[in-house]
Structure formats: C-alpha cells, structure tokens
Design an enzyme around this catalytic site. Structure first.
Site, short mmCIF file in Angstrom:
data_model
loop_
_atom_site.label_atom_id
_atom_site.label_comp_id
_atom_site.label_asym_id
_atom_site.label_seq_id
_atom_site.Cartn_x
_atom_site.Cartn_y
_atom_site.Cartn_z
N ASP A 1 -1.02 37.63 -24.92
CA ASP A 1 -2.63 38.02 -24.77
C ASP A 1 -3.53 37.12 -25.27
O ASP A 1 -4.74 37.73 -25.05
CB ASP A 1 -2.26 39.30 -25.50
CG ASP A 1 -1.47 38.55 -27.42
OD1 ASP A 1 -1.40 38.23 -27.06
OD2 ASP A 1 -1.80 40.13 -27.95
N ASP B 1 -0.49 51.88 -34.68
CA ASP B 1 -0.26 51.55 -33.03
C ASP B 1 1.00 51.23 -32.64
O ASP B 1 1.50 50.36 -32.47
CB ASP B 1 -1.25 50.55 -33.32
CG ASP B 1 -1.96 51.24 -32.14
OD1 ASP B 1 -2.17 51.66 -30.85
OD2 ASP B 1 -3.90 50.17 -32.64
N HIS C 1 3.67 41.89 -36.51
CA HIS C 1 3.38 42.98 -37.17
C HIS C 1 4.05 43.55 -37.34
O HIS C 1 3.37 44.53 -38.84
CB HIS C 1 2.30 43.66 -36.47
CG HIS C 1 1.59 43.35 -35.44
ND1 HIS C 1 0.30 42.22 -35.35
CD2 HIS C 1 1.45 42.88 -34.36
CE1 HIS C 1 -0.55 41.68 -34.83
NE2 HIS C 1 -0.04 42.55 -34.20
C1 X5A Z 1 2.45 42.01 -30.72
C2 X5A Z 1 0.91 43.02 -29.94
C3 X5A Z 1 -0.38 44.48 -30.16
C4 X5A Z 1 -0.93 45.39 -31.24
C5 X5A Z 1 -2.46 45.96 -30.45
C6 X5A Z 1 -2.75 47.22 -31.58
N1 X5A Z 1 0.62 43.95 -30.31
N2 X5A Z 1 -3.69 48.05 -30.96
O1 X5A Z 1 0.78 42.03 -29.44
ZN ZN Z 2 -0.66 40.22 -29.72
#
Ligand code: X5A
Ligand code: ZN
Length: 675
Positions: A267, A94, A137
């Site tokens: 988010d 991703d 991540h």
């Molecule tokens: C930084 C962040 C999210 C990645 C989501 C992948 N990454 N499905 O919010």
């Molecule tokens: Zn995130």
C-alpha cells in the site's frame, strides 16, 4: 549454495471475505492473493522459485505473542452467524471476521513460519510468503486493521526460540504503522523494528502518537525501534531510498542481523487507495536488493497490505525478481526527496543519535528545515546552472489514477522498466585457473591491443598521455576491453579482471564511452592518477577513495575522499556507500560502473564484496571490477555471481573520517543534490 528463493502461495487463504456492507473494509479481499500469484505466473517467476507448503500454526506458536483469552475469542468465531461476527468485529478497530478467518489466520501464520524454517535450515536462501490475513497491526489481545495474528512478530519470536536466532531485523515497508509489532518488541534489543508509515502528524490511521519518530523503544530496547513518519502523502521512490540510505541501512549494518523479516505491505506503492503514495513497482526491487547482503542473505518477505491489485501484483513480482537475483531496473524520473521526507529523516536521526555509532559524530537537530539542492541537468540543459531545490509539495494521486488511466499508465510504465537479463551473469579475464566458482562464469579471451588503439583512447580526451605505452598497460587493456565489449553488448551482466596497472581504470572508462555508454561511474579505491580531462568530463563521474595525506582538489566530476588513517577504514568506506556514493550515483544514473581496487589498501575483501553487491543496484547491475590484488578475486567474484555474503567484520566508524564525510557532503551540495 545457488540463489534459491522459496515461494508460498495457497488457495486456502482466499476462503474468507467481508460478509456485510457496513462497516466497510472491502479492500482486503481474496483477489489480492490470486492477482499477485497470477502475475507471478504470467512473468514466469513461479517456476523459478521453490514451492514451499503451508501448514496451520499450532496454538503454542500463536501464544508466542497473543494471550490465551484472545486466542479463545478468535477461536469462538468459527461457529458464529453473521450478526455475531459483526458484533464481534466491532470490538476491534477496522477488522472483519468470517467463519473461516480463524483457519486462514492459522494458515497465514503457518506459512510465514514455514518460510522462516526453510531459510534458517538452509533449504532456501530467501523467499516470499503470499498470505492473508495480514498481521502487523494485531497485538497481544487485539485484532486490528485487517490483522488477526501478527505473523511477522510471531515469526521473529519463533526464530529466536526454535532456531536460536540472536538478532532479527524487521523491516516494515507497509504504509501503515505496524503498531502491533512495535508493542511486541518495544523492550527487546534483539529484535530491531523499522517502520515507515503515512502519519500526517497523527491525522492518518491508526492515529497513534506511538507512531511518531520519538518512539525509539523502551528500557533495554531503547534505540531498537525506528519509526519514520511520513507527514505527507505522495512519497516517491527517492523518499524511500533516502530513508534506506540515511537511516535503515547504516543501522542494519551496525545491528548485523542473523535474519531479516519484511512486513511487505504494498500500500506504499503508486495507485493504492489507502496509501496514496507514488513509489513505482521497481522501487521494491531496489529495496529488496539493498537488504540482501545482510543476514547472510536470509531474507523472508511476508505480505501485509496492498490494495490496488495492479500495483500490488507488479510490486510483488519486482520483489521476487530481486530475491531471485535478477538485475534491478533503473528508477525513472528524478531522484529527489521532498522537504517533508528529509525533515522526518532528520528527526529520526536526531532521536537515535545516542544509540548508533554512525550518528555519533554528526550534528543532527530536530525539525530543521533547509532547502536542498538537487542534481539535474544530465539530460539537456546546462548542468552548472540548473540547481533546483527539493520538491516542496507532493502531488496526491487523484481518483482517476486508480482507474482505467491508471492501468494505461502501468502498462506503459512496465514496458519501460522490464528488462531482459543477459543470459550469463559474470565474466572474467586474467584471474588465473584456480578459482572455485570458475564453472559459473564465462572466461573471456584476452586480445592484443595495438599501440595505435591505445593511443586513440588516450588522446581522445586532453592528449596529455605519456608515451611510450607500457607493455603492461597494453596487456591489461587486452583483458579489460573484451570484458567491456561483452557487458555493453548485454552478453554478460558483470565482470572481473585482475591486472596490475594503476591507470587501467581510466582507459576502461574511456573505452566504455567509445563503446556507447553515455555515463560511467568510476570508483577508485587506493592510489591513482586521474588526468585532468577525465576529471572534467561529465560523462565520467570519478569517486576516488584513498588514505594518503595529500588532499586532492574536488570538482563536480572528480570527488576525492581522503581518509585520515592508513588502514581499517572498512566501516567508513561502507558508510560512505550509503552517505555519498549511492545517493550521488542514483542521481547520475550511470550506464556502467567500474570499480578499481588497488593493492594493499588495507580494506578487507568482504567489505569490498559488500560494496560490490550494493553497487549492483545501479546500471542494471552492469559493473566491471578491476582488481590489482589477486587475493581478493575469490571473494569479489562470489559477490558478482550473487552468492550470499558473510557479515562485514566490523562497522566501526572513526570520528575523523566521519568528519571527512560531513565536510565532503557540504562541498558536494554545491554541485549535487544530497541530503
Ligand atoms: C495490513 C493493512 C490496513 C488497515 C487500514 C484500516 N491494514 N483503515 O494494510
Ligand atoms: Zn497497510
């Protein structure tokens, strides 16, 4: 130092985007930065911050966390064509690469390091960096989840290496687990990593068992990795606050960081297509303000995720307002965590019990599900009969929430929560002439209180007042009432007064009610006599903390806390702020907080200053401090003004006192919602 907040924004980081249709990860787009920055401009927040410049991070800095092979691989993407970029991206989970990705990743990291430099060199107290790509991540040799270099993890290593920071707290409030950060510091007790994340029993991306609550760190780092997995979508303000009160804040006070880095993903906010959570933007002002008394105010907030542009940008603004010291808006709606959140929190406490003092004397068991009571009934209804259990199910927002309806919802919501701050922050009366910060405050004239006026206030309740009035009391009220007038008229935000009479807190509360407040939180530290009518008045919630032997009787609106030892209950007091005072107060929603500090109570000024700071998340920061000891004023005043605080000297908890709190919580559950 005045409250100074750095802000980093730079157009360069908008210069990459997704170049193909499949696989899609189009939500991570340049508009995330521009929308946030536009909103900050719109609210006039940009000009209130100190602009900090970006730079490109150097290789040596990238290598603090990443491998040379990985760095070389990323570097090679700058000259790739679309097909090659796509193939390269497919090596990872991703994430997409663009010819500018490497440059932007270096700028995002450089921006983060600039913010850390500014905070640790004292150029700013705190600040926010709006960066992309995000970082949490990515780990040693891997890009992942839109992240290329781990900005925050590298910043922590950099702060240790370059500035000699000894303890760093990373708070990751993004909705995804920052596994890259966790892996980086798993064995490191000097970097405490806290993350909550949507988990759904491993059904949610990145689907790792390592994200569960039992990943507590390894070797010397055991206890320094704190994961709160959310097993449902739809978490709300209350769930986030519960995680702060019952897990993060006590741990953070015990850890005593020298720097806090926030992996600030939005988010977790309402309307986000990834997170599907329900926290409203002003929640982030609360979270931010709750972290500000720690680490001497050195709080660096670094953008991670956040994909609903409206929600993202409003939440960023709320964060920046809190960093600037603006009053935080009250949270609308019920403050009741759901069972699933409570369960996760219990589990985290259970696995961390061996590592943290505040958990040592508690009974915490894994996976115990109990229906919880909640506190409702202040707005209409019979408060006694309206106990309700926690919300069982979370409502997951539907697609329509994320469209036009959502914009309308946000328009009306923001109208409700946006505040006008009083022009003057702090007023004082009767504090003497020798204080340092006098020039930053409004000195309020005392007025003469007649016996008749005092009489009305006294008999307003049960009429059990003792006459004749003491001359002393009249003098005290003459200082207190004008301050309350100013606070209630929104001319000032908070105030402090020195006066010797013990009963002035009660009169102050009564006066505030007469001046239009509908709920007052009255917090008393030390000895006091509370008349029965006040104890029973639902418009005044009295929390009385003292350390004498005679135990007083608890009722719904009068809550005595009798500490077992005569002095040095500093740690216990602070812990009770998280465990009892704030959870109760968020449910009660006071319009004014009155804190009465008795003399010779055996508590250090700095501890009360921290308490004063924390209480300012309530009532839009409207707090009146009545101090019976004049030697505390200097320290308390600086907390009211919004100065950075030095650390509490100890967060020691006594077994007996922890038991007092445990017992009290049992009792309180009859009347109030508590975890
Ligand atoms: C930084 C962040 C999210 C990645 C989501 C992948 N990454 N499905 O919010
Ligand atoms: Zn995130």
């Amino acid at each position: 130092m005045a409250l100074r907040t750095g802000l980093i924004y730079n157009e360069q980081m908008k210069n990459y985007s997704l170049l193909w249709d499949f696989p899609v990860c189009s939500i991570e787009k340049p508009e995330r930065l521009s929308a946030s920055h536009e909103k900050l401009k719109y609210y006039g927040l940009v000009e209130r911050c100190i602009p900090l410049t970006v730079r490109e991070a150097i290789e040596e800095e990238i290598l603090l966390v990443h491998s040379l092979d990985y760095l070389e691989a990323v570097k090679s993407t700058v000259s790739m064509n679309i097909e090659e970029l796509k193939a390269f991206s497919c090596n990872y989970d991703d994430v997409y690469f663009h010819p500018n990705s490497y440059h932007c990743a270096k700028v995002a990291l450089g921006a983060t390091l600039q913010l850390v430099d500014a905070a640790l060199l004292g150029k700013v107290r705190n600040g926010m960096a709006l960066v992309r790509p995000p970082g949490h991540h990515s780990h040693k040799s891997e890009a992942c989840g839109f992240c290329i270099f781990n900005n925050v993890a590298i910043a922590a290593k950099y702060a240790k290496r370059k500035h000699g920071a000894k303890r760093i707290l990373i708070v990751d409030w993004d909705v995804h687990h920052g596994q890259g950060t966790q892996y980086t510091f798993e064995e490191d007790p000097t970097v405490l990593y806290f993350s909550w994340h949507r988990y759904e029993n491993q059904q949610f991306w990145p689907n790792l068992r390592d994200s569960d609550y039992n990943a507590i760190g390894k070797g010397k780092g055991a206890g320094f990795n704190v994961n709160i997995p959310w097993n449902k979508a739809g978490m709300e303000n209350a769930d986030y606050l519960a995680a702060f009160f019952y897990v993060l804040l006590p741990i953070a006070y015990e850890f005593n960081p020298e720097l806090i880095l926030v992996s600030a993903g939005y988010d977790t906010a309402i309307g986000d297509p990834e997170g599907e959570m329900c926290a409203t933007p002003e929640c982030f002002a609360h979270l931010t303000q709750l972290l500000m008394p720690l680490a001497n105010g050195k709080l660096c907030v670094v953008l991670e995720g956040g994909y609903n542009l409206r929600s993202l940008s409003e939440s960023v603004c709320m964060t920046v307002r809190a960093l600037l010291g603006d009053p935080v808006p009250p949270l609308v709606g019920e403050i009741v965590p759901c069972i699933s959140a409570i369960e996760s929190i219990q589990n985290v406490k259970a696995v961390h019990q061996p590592y943290w003092k505040f958990l040592k004397y508690q009974d915490v068991l894994i996976n115990e599900t109990q229906p919880k009571k909640q506190n409702i009934g202040f707005e209409g209804g019979d408060p006694e009969s309206s106990t309700v259990t926690s919300k069982e199910e979370k409502k997951v927002p539907t697609d329509s929430d994320v469209s036009k309806d959502f914009e309308e919802f946000m328009d009306s919501h923001m109208k409700k929560v946006l505040l006008l701050a009083p022009a003057i922050r702090t007023a004082l009366a009767g504090c003497g002439e020798k204080l340092n910060k006098l020039d930053q405050c409004l000195q309020v004239e005392e007025r003469k209180i007649t016996i008749e006026e005092a009489e009305i206030l006294c008999s307003g309740g049960g009429g059990d007042c003792v006459f004749p009035m003491l001359e002393d009391l009249l003098l005290s009220l003459g200082k207190i009432f004008p301050l309350i007038d100013k606070i209630m008229k929104r001319e000032v935000r908070n105030g402090i007064v020195v006066c010797s009479t013990q009963s002035s807190g009660v009169s102050a509360a009564r006066y505030a009610l007469r001046s239009g407040a509908s709920r007052v939180l009255l917090l008393l530290l030390g000895e006091a006599d509370i008349p029965i009518d006040v104890k029973e008045d639902e418009k005044v919630l009295v929390l009385h903390m003292y350390s004498k032997q005679d135990e007083k009787k608890l009722s719904k609106y009068y809550i005595p806390v009798c500490w077992k030892e005569d002095n040095k209950w500093d740690g216990d007091l602070l812990y009770s702020v998280f465990e009892i005072i704030l959870p109760l107060a968020y449910g009660y929603r006071p319009e004014l907080v009155i804190l009465v500090v008795g003399s010779n109570i055996g508590i250090q000024a700095i501890t009360i200053a921290h308490m004063t700071h924390l209480l300012q998340v309530l009532a839009q920061g409207r707090i009146l401090v009545i101090s019976q000891a004049s030697d505390l004023v200097e320290t308390l005043l600086s907390s009211l003004i919004g100065d950075a605080l030095s650390a509490v000297s100890s967060f020691d908890l006594k077994q007996e006192n922890t038991q007092v709190l445990v017992k009290l919580r049992q009792e309180l559950k009859k009347h109030w919602w508590l975890l």
